[in-house]
Scaffold this motif. Structure first.
Motif, PDB file in Angstrom:
ATOM      1  N   GLY A   1      -0.214  -5.180   4.291  1.00  0.00           N
ATOM      2  CA  GLY A   1      -1.118  -4.109   4.682  1.00  0.00           C
ATOM      3  C   GLY A   1      -2.120  -4.562   5.727  1.00  0.00           C
ATOM      4  O   GLY A   1      -2.154  -5.733   6.145  1.00  0.00           O
TER       5      GLY A   1
ATOM      6  N   GLY B   1       0.789  -1.226   0.000  1.00  0.00           N
ATOM      7  CA  GLY B   1       0.000   0.000   0.000  1.00  0.00           C
ATOM      8  C   GLY B   1       0.819   1.272   0.000  1.00  0.00           C
ATOM      9  O   GLY B   1       0.263   2.369   0.117  1.00  0.00           O
TER      10      GLY B   1
ATOM     11  N   TYR C   1      -1.655   0.761   3.995  1.00  0.00           N
ATOM     12  CA  TYR C   1      -0.268   0.829   4.464  1.00  0.00           C
ATOM     13  C   TYR C   1      -0.205   1.083   5.963  1.00  0.00           C
ATOM     14  O   TYR C   1      -0.954   1.901   6.518  1.00  0.00           O
ATOM     15  CB  TYR C   1       0.464   1.957   3.739  1.00  0.00           C
ATOM     16  CG  TYR C   1       1.958   2.007   3.973  1.00  0.00           C
ATOM     17  CD1 TYR C   1       2.799   1.146   3.297  1.00  0.00           C
ATOM     18  CD2 TYR C   1       2.523   2.920   4.869  1.00  0.00           C
ATOM     19  CE1 TYR C   1       4.174   1.193   3.491  1.00  0.00           C
ATOM     20  CE2 TYR C   1       3.883   2.970   5.064  1.00  0.00           C
ATOM     21  CZ  TYR C   1       4.711   2.104   4.379  1.00  0.00           C
ATOM     22  OH  TYR C   1       6.066   2.149   4.581  1.00  0.00           O
TER      23      TYR C   1
ATOM     24  N   SER D   1      -5.385   4.189   2.255  1.00  0.00           N
ATOM     25  CA  SER D   1      -4.375   3.160   2.030  1.00  0.00           C
ATOM     26  C   SER D   1      -4.390   2.128   3.153  1.00  0.00           C
ATOM     27  O   SER D   1      -4.686   2.438   4.309  1.00  0.00           O
ATOM     28  CB  SER D   1      -2.978   3.783   1.924  1.00  0.00           C
ATOM     29  OG  SER D   1      -1.995   2.789   1.739  1.00  0.00           O
TER      30      SER D   1
END
Length: 242
Positions: A82, A21, A34, A32
């Motif tokens: 992620g 991400g 992430y 996102s």
């Protein structure tokens, strides 16, 4: 604060942090998957103030799969899934994390040249609050904590056995430092601790505490490779701690 990234850069050893991400995190962070707090290099001024270093060393998982396929993995690779695949109960399932890991292992093993020189370390950041009666060593002011899983996958790992050396997340750093004959990150960081000396009757309990292992006991290199690894010339050329 210095990190292992500084040591690798100073010694011209290639490395990357692959965070799922990352591309969307840079452009649309609110959407996102992430994990920004999981990437230690994201909080180091020496890295983040240099756009060239950011572009070269902080990348997304599609870059990981491409580098595996083309045999261009750096010497040291850090990989983080992620939020939807990381196994955390609030956002994921552990089976999804296992699938993420499985895909990477299969991809590495499909490249014989890469697999022959790669060690993959699979671990988690914490135990999710589950009780563990294992020995907890007071390594410094900050801890340690309960045991967590660590699986080593490599042509030279001793499959089907449990290594009883007391280790820590910093053992991954100690492995890198020993494999490439590098110095400690700082004079006071946990990688200065010696390897543990343990009695057979009391595994996990170092007699020379505080001490943490460098994970080399998980491997069984041929004599020539073991010597080369200790000299920083060979051994596990690609490392993927998840």
């Amino acid at each position: 604060m210095r990190t292992i990234a500084d040591t690798l850069l100073e010694n011209n050893i290639s490395w990357k942090y692959y965070g799922e991400g990352w591309k969307t995190f840079v452009t649309h962070p609110s959407t996102s998957v992430y994990c920004n707090i999981c990437n230690p290099f994201l909080y180091e001024t020496a890295i983040m103030s240099n756009p060239t270093l950011v572009a070269a060393h902080l990348q997304d998982t599609p870059n990981l799969y491409s580098d595996i396929a083309h045999g261009t993995l750096p010497a040291v690779s850090f990989v983080k899934p992620g939020g939807l695949l990381d196994g955390h109960p609030s956002s994921s399932k552990f089976g999804l994390y296992e699938g993420f890991v499985h895909k990477i292992i299969d991809s590495v093993q499909a490249n014989p040249a890469l697999w022959a020189s790669t060690a993959i370390f699979i671990t988690t950041d914490e135990g999710g609050g589950y009780y563990d009666s294992g020995y907890i060593q007071p390594v410094d002011f900050f801890g340690d904590g309960p045991r967590i899983p660590l699986i080593v996958v490599s042509p030279y790992s001793r499959g089907g056995r449990v290594v009883h050396d007391y280790s820590d997340h910093v053992s991954l750093v100690k492995f890198i430092e020993r494999n490439w004959s590098l110095g400690h990150i700082t004079s006071r960081s946990r990688d200065n601790l010696p390897n543990p000396v343990e009695l057979p009757a009391s595994p996990y309990v170092p007699t020379n505490a505080p001490a943490i292992g460098d994970l080399f006991s998980a491997f069984q290199f041929p004599p020539a490779k073991q010597s080369a690894a200790d000299n920083g010339n060979e051994g596990a050329a690609g490392m993927l701690p998840f």
